[in-house]
Design a protein around this motif. Structure first.
Motif, PDB file in Angstrom:
ATOM      1  N   GLU A 190     -18.433   0.204 -25.868  1.00 32.69           N
ATOM      2  CA  GLU A 190     -19.327   1.152 -25.224  1.00 32.69           C
ATOM      3  C   GLU A 190     -18.612   2.489 -25.062  1.00 32.69           C
ATOM      4  N   GLY A 191     -19.391   3.549 -25.158  1.00 26.64           N
ATOM      5  CA  GLY A 191     -18.841   4.893 -25.008  1.00 26.64           C
ATOM      6  C   GLY A 191     -19.878   5.813 -24.419  1.00 26.64           C
ATOM      7  N   GLN A 192     -19.555   7.104 -24.426  1.00 33.65           N
ATOM      8  CA  GLN A 192     -20.458   8.111 -23.895  1.00 33.65           C
ATOM      9  C   GLN A 192     -21.393   8.587 -25.002  1.00 33.65           C
ATOM     10  N   ALA A 193     -22.683   8.360 -24.824  1.00 33.37           N
ATOM     11  CA  ALA A 193     -23.653   8.820 -25.817  1.00 33.37           C
ATOM     12  C   ALA A 193     -23.799  10.337 -25.750  1.00 33.37           C
ATOM     13  N   GLY A 194     -24.153  10.924 -26.868  1.00 33.62           N
ATOM     14  CA  GLY A 194     -24.323  12.373 -26.872  1.00 33.62           C
ATOM     15  C   GLY A 194     -24.657  12.915 -28.244  1.00 33.62           C
ATOM     16  N   HIS A 195     -24.750  14.220 -28.316  1.00 32.85           N
ATOM     17  CA  HIS A 195     -25.132  14.906 -29.552  1.00 32.85           C
ATOM     18  C   HIS A 195     -23.992  14.835 -30.566  1.00 32.85           C
ATOM     19  N   GLY A 196     -24.365  14.592 -31.822  1.00 28.36           N
ATOM     20  CA  GLY A 196     -23.371  14.435 -32.858  1.00 28.36           C
ATOM     21  C   GLY A 196     -22.599  15.694 -33.177  1.00 28.36           C
ATOM     22  N   SER A 197     -23.041  16.834 -32.688  1.00 22.00           N
ATOM     23  CA  SER A 197     -22.346  18.089 -32.975  1.00 22.00           C
ATOM     24  C   SER A 197     -21.181  18.343 -32.030  1.00 22.00           C
TER      25      SER A 197
ATOM     26  N   VAL B 236     -26.856  11.504 -33.383  1.00 18.65           N
ATOM     27  CA  VAL B 236     -26.652  10.958 -32.047  1.00 18.65           C
ATOM     28  C   VAL B 236     -25.475   9.986 -32.059  1.00 18.65           C
ATOM     29  N   VAL B 237     -24.472  10.263 -31.228  1.00 13.80           N
ATOM     30  CA  VAL B 237     -23.386   9.309 -31.032  1.00 13.80           C
ATOM     31  C   VAL B 237     -23.895   8.219 -30.091  1.00 13.80           C
TER      32      VAL B 237
END
Length: 432
Positions: A205-212, A298-299
């Motif tokens: 598990e990690g921090q989701a976020g924008h791929g940029s 999306v990460v």
């Protein structure tokens, strides 16, 4: 024994022609093949038991009473399901059940409708000739082995344990076939141990976020690194009691001293079978699935992978500890499926009887124990205290890579091997 042998070849081909591909609930199931087995048994006056765990997932059981009270019963089992086959890849259609130039072709010819046919033929012959075994023989034709046995062995052990009353030993698949190590010397490999099974699901598990953006806490990166470490790990060779005995027996048969520092040299005497046996000398953990994300930009918060782990008898903790160390502290794991490794004794009257039966047909033959790198229904019956052995006797051509036939394209078995095998099996079951 011409009738016995001819029936075995015919029945094997007829069973192959019934598509029993194990596709789960959407597949054809084993009912049609089970009904054919029951019809064959009924033709000699037997009344087998038929049990379905779910519609079309059929199991057939018949018990022959022995003449010597007090002897433990022997379980003889085979499975009726097969793995799928794509006919586009095959030289001969996989469900045609053709006999061509002395070979029986088709899915299940090796795994394991050849044994299913031998079992039926032996039972029929014993009944017709009025031969009663010394001990009770429990014959079972099972569903679902290829998918773990939830509709077959596991179901029967859980819901109908009375069927196996008195059974102390069992004979099943993946053993008893010959490996030529000299023109006049064949070893018959008897499976006395099986690796344990550990199917593991791993999560990061990690921090989701924008791929940029910069993401040092990327679940995909974390899990991919763990999977890479596991897949690339070189598991050392470990000699369990079964494999040590096997290597020493091979050297004894060859008339050479055993050298623990030259295990690969000993295995080399087995020809094409060396690769198959080699997998039983170490743990194995193969990454097989990886799932993460839903969009390129999306990460994801979560990444999931699955590992097919097989561990050696007596070394479960060693395997699991190493696997968790390789995964790392940020990767969690859970068991999808788990089966303990099993090991049965080699110095037993049953193994001696196997050797005696083999030598009625191959006087120079020797039996050698080995550990199967995969698993069979013997592992399920082990839960009931039944010692399982892989023994489907076949005398094979020296050049044949028999292990490659399991789940392989163009699966086939020599007709001569089947005729040899049913004679050996008949001798064993009518005298042990």
């Amino acid at each position: 024994m011409t009738v016995l042998e001819d029936e075995t070849v015919r029945m094997c081909a007829e069973l192959i022609r019934i598509d029993t591909s194990n596709l789960g609930s959407d597949g054809p199931g084993e009912r049609e093949a089970a009904e054919l087995v029951m019809r064959w048994l009924g033709e000699v006056g037997l009344d087998p038991t038929y049990i379905e765990s779910e519609p079309r997932r059929g199991n057939v059981i018949v018990r022959m009473s022995g003449t010597v009270p007090g002897l433990p019963a022997l379980l003889v089992h085979g499975h009726l399901d097969v793995v799928p086959a794509d006919p586009r890849d095959w030289t001969v259609p996989p469900f045609a059940g053709e006999v061509i130039d002395g070979w029986i072709w088709g899915r299940g010819a090796v795994d394991m409708k050849h044994m299913d046919a031998m079992m039926v033929a032996v039972v029929r012959d014993m009944v017709r000739r009025g031969i009663r075994p010394r001990r009770d023989l429990v014959f079972v034709w099972l569903a679902d082995e290829e998918a773990g046995g939830d509709h077959g062995a596991r179901f029967l052990v859980r819901e109908h344990p009375e069927l196996f009353e008195g059974c102390a030993e069992a004979i099943g698949e993946v053993g008893g076939y010959s490996v030529s190590i000299a023109p006049d010397l064949r070893l018959y490999l008897v499976e006395t141990a099986q690796k344990g099974l550990a199917w593991i699901r791993m999560r990061a598990e990690g921090q989701a976020g924008h791929g940029s953006m910069i993401h040092p806490d990327n679940s995909v990166t974390e899990l991919a690194a763990a999977v890479s470490r596991i897949g690339a790990h070189h598991w050392p060779q470990r000699l369990t009691p079964t494999t040590l005995r096997m290597l020493k027996e091979i050297c004894h048969a060859c008339g050479v001293p055993f050298d623990e520092d030259d295990i690969d040299g000993v295995l080399g005497k087995l020809g094409p079978t060396a690769r198959f046996i080699g997998a039983s000398l170490r743990h194995v953990a193969n990454p097989t699935q990886f799932h993460a994300g839903y969009a390129t930009n999306v990460v994801p918060e979560l990444a999931v992978a699955e590992i097919d782990g097989r561990f050696l008898p007596g070394l479960k903790d060693d395997f699991l500890d190493t696997l968790h160390r390789l995964a790392g502290p940020r990767v969690s794991s859970e068991r999808i499926d788990f089966e303990e490794a099993v090991e049965a004794p080699f110095d037993t009257p049953l193994v001696e009887a196997m050797l005696g039966a083999l030598r009625t047909e191959d006087p120079q033959g020797r039996v050698v124990p080995y550990c199967l790198s995969a698993g069979t229904d013997n592992r399920t019956f082990h839960r009931m205290g039944i010692h399982g052995y892989g023994f489907v006797p076949l005398r094979l051509p020296p050049e044949m890579d028999f292990a490659a036939m399991f789940h392989g394209v163009d699966e086939r078995v020599p007709e001569s091997a089947l005729r040899f095998g049913v004679r050996v099996l008949h001798h064993l079951l009518s005298t042990y």
